[in-house]
Design an enzyme around this catalytic site. Structure first.
Site, PDB file in Angstrom:
ATOM      1  N   HIS A   1      -2.861  -9.020   6.950  1.00 49.69           N
ATOM      2  CA  HIS A   1      -3.218  -7.623   6.696  1.00 49.69           C
ATOM      3  C   HIS A   1      -4.003  -7.526   5.402  1.00 49.69           C
ATOM      4  O   HIS A   1      -3.903  -8.392   4.522  1.00 49.69           O
ATOM      5  CB  HIS A   1      -1.973  -6.727   6.630  1.00 49.69           C
ATOM      6  CG  HIS A   1      -1.138  -6.943   5.387  1.00 49.69           C
ATOM      7  ND1 HIS A   1      -1.375  -6.288   4.200  1.00 49.69           N
ATOM      8  CD2 HIS A   1      -0.065  -7.750   5.150  1.00 49.69           C
ATOM      9  CE1 HIS A   1      -0.495  -6.665   3.287  1.00 49.69           C
ATOM     10  NE2 HIS A   1       0.312  -7.564   3.841  1.00 49.69           N
ATOM     11  N   CYS A   2      -4.815  -6.473   5.305  1.00 58.15           N
ATOM     12  CA  CYS A   2      -5.501  -6.156   4.046  1.00 58.15           C
ATOM     13  C   CYS A   2      -4.923  -4.849   3.532  1.00 58.15           C
ATOM     14  O   CYS A   2      -3.764  -4.526   3.806  1.00 58.15           O
ATOM     15  CB  CYS A   2      -7.004  -6.079   4.259  1.00 58.15           C
ATOM     16  SG  CYS A   2      -7.528  -4.790   5.401  1.00 58.15           S
ATOM     17  N   ALA A   3      -5.695  -4.058   2.825  1.00 56.06           N
ATOM     18  CA  ALA A   3      -5.162  -2.839   2.215  1.00 56.06           C
ATOM     19  C   ALA A   3      -4.736  -1.814   3.246  1.00 56.06           C
ATOM     20  O   ALA A   3      -3.768  -1.077   3.043  1.00 56.06           O
ATOM     21  CB  ALA A   3      -6.202  -2.225   1.277  1.00 56.06           C
TER      22      ALA A   3
END
Length: 664
Positions: free
Chosen positions: A31-33
């Site tokens: 996942h990213c932000a």
């Protein structure tokens, strides 16, 4: 995480796994932000559309080989962890996930990506050489320059500088390739020096038969001592081989003699492979491809002309195009006319049209302008390497548009019987070589305008087709950030009330009742601007929310308000702050800087910290980030405004941290 929320997230995870085609179809999770990212073994087994209806999902799209599911800041961390636990798979870093996705590429896609990675590293040098070559060409045609001692000397030095860079391009490619594939870059430089050794006959002179070539015999195999000037593909192959050998010998050679033997063995084995296998294969390709192209132009009429000018720039990518000079000189000797020169020239200008077509679709991007404008200028003087490797090949569809434009230009060359009386220059300088018979100068201009226009139009159309999903997806992705901060807020509210929804609503009322305007201070030193001027459509179009931006002059980000840090991304390029009045803010440092995986960033705060206006939050190496091609413009987004409140900005100007720039 309380039990009620975990049960909800487990239900979400189970539904996503089912829609993704089952556990066995999921190759990686990260996942990213704001986004949950999945690498699937087979995207066709997944129901992407149905994923959009899953609880808390704000949007779903496919980018490259990743399925990206929009949840939002904070929420995505919890969902990702629950999903990874449910399928007994560790959550990956974004770089590991990217590596996993790359394994799904077919050999052609991997080759294109490798080319892009290699040439991005050395693009500044290629651009410099291209522009210097253009300047040298202009100065060389000015009589006043030739007649003035000082001006002539300056022109000669410019010519030497530009020629040297292109002359040693294989060395640069070998260096960058070895670095790209994990070897020690100095070993690439060593192989580049061997490829261009002055003990070898110059490749261009050998192709034209103007130099004597020495042939050695090793076990009965003839080895021609010819250099590899222009041998880009050979340099790429040698870079890969050298990197792998370097890694192998570094592991296998005993440590006590490693420093002595490892580089020796790498260089020795690589050199033999260069002269015995890789070099001869490259020259055989050159001979076969060029012979085939010339045969088409001589025997297939307009189809042959279109085919030649359509694919000629692909030959430039391989570095095998230098043999065309010998063919051109023979054509002039036999017939007095060179029909290949205008065909190559329209192929070149069509790639310039493709560059402009790409720029038209990314006109708001400073990064695109920085790359495309000098690349196009170099095309005008017949130098396409910056355009090919910096733009068209890197983004894939522009190279297709440019090849189609080149084919259209080739048709015009055939229909107008256009030819040149010499060889060596193309595009703007090349008009001086055009055969004036039959309105040759006018036909030369028409052919180039047609090729340029065709390359531009085809690239714009292909860009619309290739980018449609990506653009809409990014819009969905950014809009998810607001929901993410809201989710974090809901978590806090749930701690004080069993009915989290009621608590959140009550919190909203409390935050907004009687609340006055809150001052927002500059969060960086630099150029303060409206969010619409950011070179990213999702921020500029306020899909996430209203905001402001600063192009920082140094690598420090400060708190714009008094408040509480609610989230700091692992990659340190983004963080969320809750103001004392209850407004949710997101600070996003740079464009696409998540790809740096935290490199060059240092977060000075953590989740839960109380911060004061002007307090330094993040430090980053601005110069190194920009050197890797990233825009460092930093955005402050109002992800969760209070009801009835809106952003009121001050005039754009240069600001310093702590200076008031807005109110909310």
């Amino acid at each position: 995480m309380d039990e009620q929320k975990r049960q909800r997230y487990e239900a979400i995870a189970a539904e996503l796994v089912r829609l993704a085609g089952g556990r066995d179809n999921i190759g990686g999770v990260a996942h990213c932000a704001t986004r949950l990212r999945l690498v699937l073994e087979d995207n066709d087994k997944a129901d992407i559309k149905a994923m959009e209806d899953v609880d808390l999902v704000k949007g779903v799209f496919v980018a490259g080989d990743q399925v990206q599911i929009i949840f939002g800041t904070g929420l995505v961390n919890d969902v990702c962890q629950v999903l990874a636990d449910s399928i007994h798979m560790d959550s990956m870093s974004l770089s590991d996930l990217k590596t996993k996705a790359n394994k799904k590429m077919n050999p052609f896609q991997k080759a294109i990506k490798a080319l892009s990675d290699v040439f991005i590293e050395i693009m500044p040098g290629i651009l410099a050489a291209a522009l210097l070559t253009g300047l040298s060409s202009v100065l060389g045609n000015i009589e006043a320059v030739q007649n003035n001692e000082t001006f002539y000397a300056i022109a000669r030095l410019i010519n030497i500088a530009s020629g040297a860079i292109f002359g040693f391009l294989p060395l640069c490619v070998a260096y960058s390739t070895v670095k790209r594939f994990g070897g020690r870059p100095i070993m690439g430089i060593v192989m580049g020096c061997i490829m261009l050794s002055p003990s070898l006959a110059d490749a261009y002179a050998a192709a034209q038969g103007t130099v004597e070539v020495t042939t050695l015999h090793i076990f009965g195999i003839g080895v021609d001592l010819i250099g590899f000037q222009g041998g880009i593909i050979v340099a790429l192959l040698m870079g890969v081989v050298t990197a792998k050998l370097d890694i192998f010998f570094e592991k296998k050679v005993p440590e006590v003699v490693r420093l002595l033997l490892s580089p020796l063995l790498t260089t020795l084995v690589s050199s033999f492979l260069l002269f015995l296998i890789i070099g001869p294969i490259g020259r055989a390709l050159a001979s076969g491809i060029t012979a085939g192209l010339v045969w088409m132009t001589e025997h297939l009429g307009v189809i042959g002309y279109a085919a030649f000018s359509g694919v000629q720039q692909l030959i430039v990518i391989t570095g095998l195009h230098h043999v065309f000079g010998a063919i051109e000189s023979q054509l002039i000797a036999d017939t007095g006319r060179n029909f290949l020169n205008p065909l190559m020239s329209v192929a070149i200008i069509a790639q310039g049209g493709a560059v402009l077509g790409y720029l038209a679709g990314h006109r708001k991007s400073a990064k695109a302008r920085e790359l495309c404008i000098p690349s196009f200028v170099s095309v005008l003087f017949g130098i396409t390497e910056p355009a090919l490797f910096g733009v068209n090949l890197r983004f894939r569809y522009p190279i297709i548009g440019g090849c189609i434009g080149g084919a259209v230009g080739g048709v015009v060359v055939y229909l107008t019987n256009l030819a040149a009386l010499g060889f060596g220059t193309t595009v703007l300088p090349g008009i001086a070589l055009a055969d004036p018979a039959g309105n040759g100068y006018l036909n030369y201009i028409i052919a180039h305008v047609v090729a340029l226009t065709a390359g531009f139009i085809m690239t714009v159309l292909l860009g619309i087709f290739f980018n449609r999903k990506q653009v809409s997806a990014e819009g969905a992705g950014v809009s998810a950030n607001a929901a993410a901060v809201s989710e974090r807020r809901g978590n806090a509210a749930s701690q004080s009330s069993s009915a989290s929804g009621d608590a959140l609503a009550a919190n909203d009322v409390k935050a907004s009742d009687g609340a006055g305007l809150e001052a927002v201070s500059a969060f960086a030193d630099g150029e303060y601007m409206s969010i619409e001027k950011v070179n990213d459509a999702t921020f500029a179009q306020k899909i996430l929310g209203d905001g402001v931006a600063i192009a920082p002059s140094r690598g420090k980000i400060c708190a714009p308000v008094d408040g509480t840090v609610e989230m700091v991304m692992d990659t340190k390029h983004a963080l969320a702050i809750r103001t004392q009045g209850g407004t949710g803010l997101l600070i996003h440092i740079g464009i696409d800087t998540v790809n740096l995986q935290g490199k060059y960033f240092n977060a000075l705060v953590k989740e839960g910290d109380i911060v004061k206006t002007g307090q330094c939050l993040v430090e980053f190496d601005k110069e190194k980030i920009q050197a890797e091609g990233y825009d460092t413009t930093t955005c402050l987004i109002i992800t969760e405004p209070l009801e009835g409140h809106e952003l009121k900005t001050t005039r754009e100007r240069n600001v310093r941290c702590g200076e008031k720039i807005a109110e909310i």
